[in-house]
Scaffold this motif. Structure first.
Motif, PDB file in Angstrom:
ATOM      1  N   GLU A 205       1.020  -1.143   0.051  1.00  0.00           N
ATOM      2  CA  GLU A 205       0.131  -0.043   0.018  1.00  0.00           C
ATOM      3  C   GLU A 205       0.972   1.194   0.019  1.00  0.00           C
ATOM      4  N   THR A 206       0.549   2.278  -0.955  1.00  0.00           N
ATOM      5  CA  THR A 206       1.412   3.436  -0.938  1.00  0.00           C
ATOM      6  C   THR A 206       0.211   4.631  -0.908  1.00  0.00           C
ATOM      7  N   ALA A 207       0.817   5.547   0.194  1.00  0.00           N
ATOM      8  CA  ALA A 207      -0.005   6.737   0.256  1.00  0.00           C
ATOM      9  C   ALA A 207       0.691   7.989  -0.054  1.00  0.00           C
ATOM     10  N   VAL A 208       0.174   8.778  -0.684  1.00  0.00           N
ATOM     11  CA  VAL A 208       0.826  10.150  -0.995  1.00  0.00           C
ATOM     12  C   VAL A 208      -0.288  11.243  -0.790  1.00  0.00           C
ATOM     13  N   THR A 209       0.834  12.194   0.030  1.00  0.00           N
ATOM     14  CA  THR A 209       0.164  13.360   0.656  1.00  0.00           C
ATOM     15  C   THR A 209       0.524  14.632  -0.183  1.00  0.00           C
ATOM     16  N   SER A 210      -0.128  15.303  -0.770  1.00  0.00           N
ATOM     17  CA  SER A 210       0.329  16.648  -1.607  1.00  0.00           C
ATOM     18  C   SER A 210      -0.347  17.856  -0.950  1.00  0.00           C
ATOM     19  N   ILE A 211       0.525  18.851  -0.627  1.00  0.00           N
ATOM     20  CA  ILE A 211       0.038  20.135   0.162  1.00  0.00           C
ATOM     21  C   ILE A 211       0.629  21.235  -0.770  1.00  0.00           C
ATOM     22  N   THR A 212      -0.290  22.120  -0.802  1.00  0.00           N
ATOM     23  CA  THR A 212       0.248  23.361  -1.472  1.00  0.00           C
ATOM     24  C   THR A 212      -0.889  24.423  -0.756  1.00  0.00           C
ATOM     25  N   THR A 254      -1.933  -6.169  -4.938  1.00  0.00           N
ATOM     26  CA  THR A 254      -1.681  -7.537  -4.364  1.00  0.00           C
ATOM     27  C   THR A 254      -0.603  -8.399  -5.286  1.00  0.00           C
ATOM     28  N   TYR A 255       0.365  -8.958  -4.945  1.00  0.00           N
ATOM     29  CA  TYR A 255       1.261  -9.827  -5.637  1.00  0.00           C
ATOM     30  C   TYR A 255       1.230 -11.088  -5.277  1.00  0.00           C
ATOM     31  N   SER A 256       1.321 -11.967  -6.715  1.00  0.00           N
ATOM     32  CA  SER A 256       1.145 -13.254  -6.522  1.00  0.00           C
ATOM     33  C   SER A 256       2.218 -14.060  -6.992  1.00  0.00           C
ATOM     34  N   ALA A 257       2.676 -15.152  -6.796  1.00  0.00           N
ATOM     35  CA  ALA A 257       3.735 -15.871  -7.322  1.00  0.00           C
ATOM     36  C   ALA A 257       3.237 -16.385  -8.989  1.00  0.00           C
ATOM     37  N   SER A 258       4.129 -16.346  -9.874  1.00  0.00           N
ATOM     38  CA  SER A 258       3.739 -16.472 -11.273  1.00  0.00           C
ATOM     39  C   SER A 258       4.462 -17.954 -11.415  1.00  0.00           C
ATOM     40  N   SER A 259       4.022 -18.581 -12.636  1.00  0.00           N
ATOM     41  CA  SER A 259       4.320 -19.689 -12.963  1.00  0.00           C
ATOM     42  C   SER A 259       5.852 -19.774 -13.133  1.00  0.00           C
ATOM     43  N   VAL A 263       7.026 -12.800  -9.457  1.00  0.00           N
ATOM     44  CA  VAL A 263       6.214 -12.170  -8.672  1.00  0.00           C
ATOM     45  C   VAL A 263       5.306 -11.177  -9.718  1.00  0.00           C
ATOM     46  N   ALA A 264       4.123 -11.544  -9.782  1.00  0.00           N
ATOM     47  CA  ALA A 264       3.255 -10.569 -10.601  1.00  0.00           C
ATOM     48  C   ALA A 264       2.266  -9.806  -9.964  1.00  0.00           C
ATOM     49  N   ILE A 265       1.630  -8.834 -10.473  1.00  0.00           N
ATOM     50  CA  ILE A 265       0.557  -8.103  -9.775  1.00  0.00           C
ATOM     51  C   ILE A 265      -0.731  -8.590 -10.064  1.00  0.00           C
ATOM     52  N   SER A 266      -1.425  -9.297  -9.134  1.00  0.00           N
ATOM     53  CA  SER A 266      -2.608  -9.802  -9.401  1.00  0.00           C
ATOM     54  C   SER A 266      -3.943  -8.863  -9.468  1.00  0.00           C
ATOM     55  N   SER A 267      -3.525  -7.699  -8.673  1.00  0.00           N
ATOM     56  CA  SER A 267      -4.692  -6.921  -8.543  1.00  0.00           C
ATOM     57  C   SER A 267      -4.274  -5.447  -8.023  1.00  0.00           C
ATOM     58  N   SER A 268      -4.851  -4.461  -8.497  1.00  0.00           N
ATOM     59  CA  SER A 268      -4.276  -3.126  -8.193  1.00  0.00           C
ATOM     60  C   SER A 268      -5.555  -2.052  -8.167  1.00  0.00           C
ATOM     61  N   SER A 269      -5.682  -1.355  -7.136  1.00  0.00           N
ATOM     62  CA  SER A 269      -6.726  -0.117  -6.886  1.00  0.00           C
ATOM     63  C   SER A 269      -6.037   1.048  -6.334  1.00  0.00           C
ATOM     64  N   THR A 270      -6.686   2.309  -6.853  1.00  0.00           N
ATOM     65  CA  THR A 270      -6.268   3.418  -6.253  1.00  0.00           C
ATOM     66  C   THR A 270      -7.531   4.336  -5.836  1.00  0.00           C
ATOM     67  N   TYR A 271      -7.191   4.631  -4.698  1.00  0.00           N
ATOM     68  CA  TYR A 271      -8.596   5.350  -4.021  1.00  0.00           C
ATOM     69  C   TYR A 271      -7.996   6.906  -4.231  1.00  0.00           C
TER      70      TYR A 271
END
Length: 440
Positions: A205-212, A254-259, A263-271
């Protein structure tokens, strides 16, 4: 003109050095919380005197912490000041032992008189520092199975402030002032969870706060003569609370082991939740007592009402999902307070030797930081300072050197302790610009 060229070259060097190292200015795990470490806007002389500033009034030094002090400069003087700090920190507690070396740009400012009763200062300062990387291992029991997983927390960035201020003499002994500052910056925080089980999914999880946004500071100082050689100056400052213009986003993957074994990204979402951050009401009072222009002693008290500036969540259900317990922990505040005392001594203003004009300084402080962990105040801090103001021969400029030892004490057994030593170096160029040479 030669002095002016020297000033520009030296200040350009300070600014270039400061900007180059400003990205690596803290390794404190406590910068994981709130806006990170909040440095005081103290300049060279103030740093060596425990950080006192509200009652300091010196026409030879810039004091950005109380804009009312700007009016002390005389009509012929132009000041330019810059500084940097080198830091060594030993961090321990909760099974963590770490040594970290950092450096930071402290300030760059110039000051000059506009009218016989008003002066102006412009400058740039750091407003907060974020820089940490910590990890641990957690164990959970799920359906009679014991599962362990590693957690990695990291963050960097911070806020910066460019400001302009005015200080004016209202009547004899009384001055008022105001700083208008502009904040900007980004803070990035990440969390990675990696289970020890083979083939299990990892989470990041990565959270970014930008302020001006803007910031206002108001100040006043009153000076009263107590005799031919004694002066008492009292000062006060106030900064109003207001909501900041900010953007906040959270990306979860979410990262899962590939064949192939990778490691591959199995799901990604941004709020992009609607979260409002706030600067708190801040108050400060202090005094200095000066004897014969050689001995100065003073004390300050400041209070920032962070407990009344908790971030607000104005989101839909989707936005609230991203503002989970990690957000609540990161932005949980307590009031921040500080008490400081300091002194400066000059042996002989009329002396002919170099050392008779050196300014010897010392101080101490005690503070309660603003961040909280699990709703409890995380730490307390105290420190001692000492330093010198070294006059530059055949000039009115001065080199400020100070050392500080700070002890950050965690208030719970699982909280970290820090021993920090800082070496600060600053230069104040003092030149006479606004006078006409008389040629006969």
């Amino acid at each position: 003109m030669v002095g002016f060229k020297h000033t520009i070259c030296a200040v350009t060097l300070i600014l270039a050095t400061g900007m180059a190292i400003a990205q690596n200015n803290t390794n404190s795990p406590y910068s994981r919380y709130g806006f990170g470490d909040l440095p005081d806007a103290s300049f060279g002389n103030s740093k060596a005197m425990g950080g006192i500033a509200y009652g300091l009034r010196d026409g030879m030094q810039i004091n950005a912490m109380n804009p009312a002090s700007y009016s002390a400069i005389d009509s012929l003087t132009f000041l330019m000041s810059g500084g940097v700090t080198l830091q060594n920190a030993n961090i321990n507690g909760g099974g963590v032992r770490k040594n970290a070396k950092n450096s930071s740009f402290d300030y760059l400012a110039m000051q000059f008189r506009l009218t016989p009763w008003m002066a102006m200062t412009v400058g740039v300062l750091p407003a907060s520092y974020v820089g940490y990387s910590v990890s641990d291992v957690q164990t959970q029991t799920l359906e009679d199975n014991t599962v362990s997983f590693g957690r990695q927390y990291a963050g960097d960035g911070g806020l910066h402030e460019v400001f302009g201020g005015l200080g004016a003499k209202v009547f004899k002994g009384l001055s008022v002032g105001m700083n208008f500052g502009y904040y900007w910056g980004d803070i990035t925080r990440s969390k990675t969870i990696t289970p020890s089980s083979t083939g299990a999914n990892s989470f990041a999880e990565t959270a970014v706060t930008s302020i001006t946004d803007y910031k206002l500071d108001f100040g006043l100082q009153y000076t009263q003569k107590l005799g031919k050689k004694r002066l008492l100056t009292v000062g006060a400052v106030y900064s109003p609370q207001h909501d900041l213009s900010n953007k906040y986003s959270v990306t979860r993957q979410t990262y899962s082991a590939s064949s192939s074994g990778g490691v591959a990204i199995s799901s990604s979402s941004t709020y992009t939740p609607d979260a409002t951050f706030t600067l708190p009401h801040s108050f400060g009072v202090g005094f200095t007592y000066k004897y014969d222009n050689r001995l100065t002693i003073g004390a300050d008290y400041s209070l920032q009402r962070w407990s009344k500036a908790q971030p607000r969540i104005n989101s839909t259900e989707e936005g609230k999902e991203a503002l989970d317990e990690d957000f609540a922990e990161t932005y949980s505040y307590k009031d921040r307070s500080k008490v400081a005392v300091g002194a400066e001594y000059i042996p002989d203003l009329m002396g002919r030797s170099f050392f008779s004009h050196v300014k010897y300084r010392a101080g101490a402080y005690y503070s309660t930081p603003y961040y909280a962990i699990n709703g409890k105040r995380a730490s307390r801090e105290w420190g001692v300072t000492a330093g010198f103001g070294l006059p530059i021969p055949r000039a009115r400029s001065i080199i400020n050197i100070s050392g500080q030892f700070a002890r950050v004490k965690g208030l719970e057994t699982n909280m970290l302790n820090q021993n920090i030593f800082r070496l600060s170096i600053g230069i104040t160029f003092n030149e006479r610009w606004f006078f006409k040479r008389r040629v006969e």
